[in-house]
Write a protein that holds these residues in place. Structure first.
Motif, mmCIF file in Angstrom:
data_model
loop_
_atom_site.group_PDB
_atom_site.id
_atom_site.type_symbol
_atom_site.label_atom_id
_atom_site.label_comp_id
_atom_site.label_asym_id
_atom_site.label_seq_id
_atom_site.Cartn_x
_atom_site.Cartn_y
_atom_site.Cartn_z
ATOM 1 N N VAL A 199 8.521 49.050 -9.518
ATOM 2 C CA VAL A 199 8.064 48.041 -10.481
ATOM 3 C C VAL A 199 8.279 46.678 -9.843
ATOM 4 C CG1 VAL A 199 8.343 49.372 -12.601
ATOM 5 C CG2 VAL A 199 10.293 48.127 -11.684
ATOM 6 N N GLN A 200 7.483 45.734 -10.286
ATOM 7 C CA GLN A 200 7.516 44.421 -9.647
ATOM 8 C C GLN A 200 7.131 43.329 -10.621
ATOM 9 O OE1 GLN A 200 4.750 45.385 -6.609
ATOM 10 N NE2 GLN A 200 2.963 45.115 -7.895
ATOM 11 N N GLY A 201 7.509 42.135 -10.279
ATOM 12 C CA GLY A 201 7.115 40.955 -11.034
ATOM 13 C C GLY A 201 7.075 39.782 -10.091
ATOM 14 N N SER A 202 6.137 38.891 -10.301
ATOM 15 C CA SER A 202 6.066 37.716 -9.429
ATOM 16 C C SER A 202 5.567 36.511 -10.205
ATOM 17 C CB SER A 202 5.157 37.980 -8.230
ATOM 18 O OG SER A 202 3.814 38.070 -8.635
ATOM 19 N N THR A 203 5.801 35.365 -9.607
ATOM 20 C CA THR A 203 5.289 34.121 -10.142
ATOM 21 C C THR A 203 5.073 33.171 -8.977
ATOM 22 O OG1 THR A 203 5.654 32.319 -11.730
ATOM 23 C CG2 THR A 203 7.588 33.161 -10.605
ATOM 24 N N VAL A 204 4.072 32.341 -9.094
ATOM 25 C CA VAL A 204 3.802 31.315 -8.087
ATOM 26 C C VAL A 204 4.061 29.976 -8.747
ATOM 27 C CG1 VAL A 204 2.069 30.253 -6.591
ATOM 28 C CG2 VAL A 204 2.102 32.745 -6.904
ATOM 29 N N ARG A 205 4.911 29.191 -8.137
ATOM 30 C CA ARG A 205 5.281 27.884 -8.693
ATOM 31 C C ARG A 205 4.959 26.796 -7.685
ATOM 32 N NH1 ARG A 205 8.595 28.197 -13.467
ATOM 33 N NH2 ARG A 205 8.138 30.284 -14.220
ATOM 34 N N SER A 206 4.616 25.632 -8.210
ATOM 35 C CA SER A 206 4.350 24.496 -7.331
ATOM 36 C C SER A 206 5.287 23.356 -7.687
ATOM 37 C CB SER A 206 2.900 24.045 -7.459
ATOM 38 O OG SER A 206 2.653 23.545 -8.755
ATOM 39 N N LYS A 207 5.481 22.497 -6.722
ATOM 40 C CA LYS A 207 6.298 21.306 -6.926
ATOM 41 C C LYS A 207 5.495 20.312 -7.760
ATOM 42 C CE LYS A 207 6.397 20.734 -2.485
ATOM 43 N NZ LYS A 207 6.651 20.227 -1.137
ATOM 44 N N HIS A 208 6.171 19.368 -8.372
ATOM 45 C CA HIS A 208 5.452 18.289 -9.043
ATOM 46 C C HIS A 208 5.996 16.946 -8.563
ATOM 47 C CE1 HIS A 208 8.611 17.277 -11.929
ATOM 48 N NE2 HIS A 208 8.681 18.531 -12.299
ATOM 49 N N VAL A 209 5.265 15.910 -8.859
ATOM 50 C CA VAL A 209 5.533 14.589 -8.307
ATOM 51 C C VAL A 209 6.959 14.126 -8.574
ATOM 52 C CG1 VAL A 209 4.859 12.157 -8.405
ATOM 53 C CG2 VAL A 209 3.110 13.929 -8.448
ATOM 54 N N GLY A 210 7.464 14.307 -9.774
ATOM 55 C CA GLY A 210 8.823 13.861 -10.098
ATOM 56 C C GLY A 210 9.862 14.525 -9.216
ATOM 57 N N ARG A 211 9.729 15.821 -9.025
ATOM 58 C CA ARG A 211 10.677 16.532 -8.168
ATOM 59 C C ARG A 211 10.513 16.105 -6.710
ATOM 60 N NH1 ARG A 211 10.316 22.254 -11.351
ATOM 61 N NH2 ARG A 211 12.086 21.881 -12.710
ATOM 62 N N ASP A 212 9.276 15.871 -6.292
ATOM 63 C CA ASP A 212 9.034 15.434 -4.920
ATOM 64 C C ASP A 212 9.665 14.074 -4.636
ATOM 65 O OD1 ASP A 212 7.761 17.615 -3.898
ATOM 66 O OD2 ASP A 212 5.735 16.799 -4.081
ATOM 67 N N LEU A 213 9.581 13.144 -5.587
ATOM 68 C CA LEU A 213 10.191 11.823 -5.397
ATOM 69 C C LEU A 213 11.701 11.937 -5.231
ATOM 70 C CD1 LEU A 213 8.188 9.667 -7.958
ATOM 71 C CD2 LEU A 213 8.090 9.519 -5.461
#
Length: 104
Positions: free
Chosen positions: A21-35
């Protein structure tokens, strides 16, 4: 639902193996976290925003793995592992997988 990175659950007997069994998610950074990460790169220290992002991704991946295990009738997932991979610049996949089993 019991979740373990061990191949067994101490004190329990695996009576049936139901498969991967498996589970996944794809997440991206956002501008606030990048700053904030940019500032931390200059001065040093933990990138708290990214730590939180990865923790949320782990929780989501495990929840999806548990849902898949429940769908096949499991009451536990053993030998759980995590993997990450870069999907594109600024986005990563977090993948959780293990063996769905029935315990007695």
């Amino acid at each position: 639902m019991l979740i373990s990175n061990l191949e067994i659950i101490p004190g329990k007997e695996i009576t049936q193996h139901l498969g991967l069994v498996q589970g996944s998610t794809v997440r991206s950074k956002h501008v606030g976290r990048d700053l904030m990460a940019g500032l931390k790169n200059i001065f040093g220290g933990e990138l708290v925003g990214y730590t939180e992002l990865l923790q949320e991704a782990r929780e989501e991946a495990v929840e999806r793995m548990k849902q898949q295990a429940q769908a096949v009738g499991a009451n536990a997932v053993v030998n759980v592992r995590f993997s990450t991979s870069s999907v594109t610049q600024g986005a990563a996949e977090l993948f959780a997988y293990g063996s769905a089993v029935i315990l007695r």
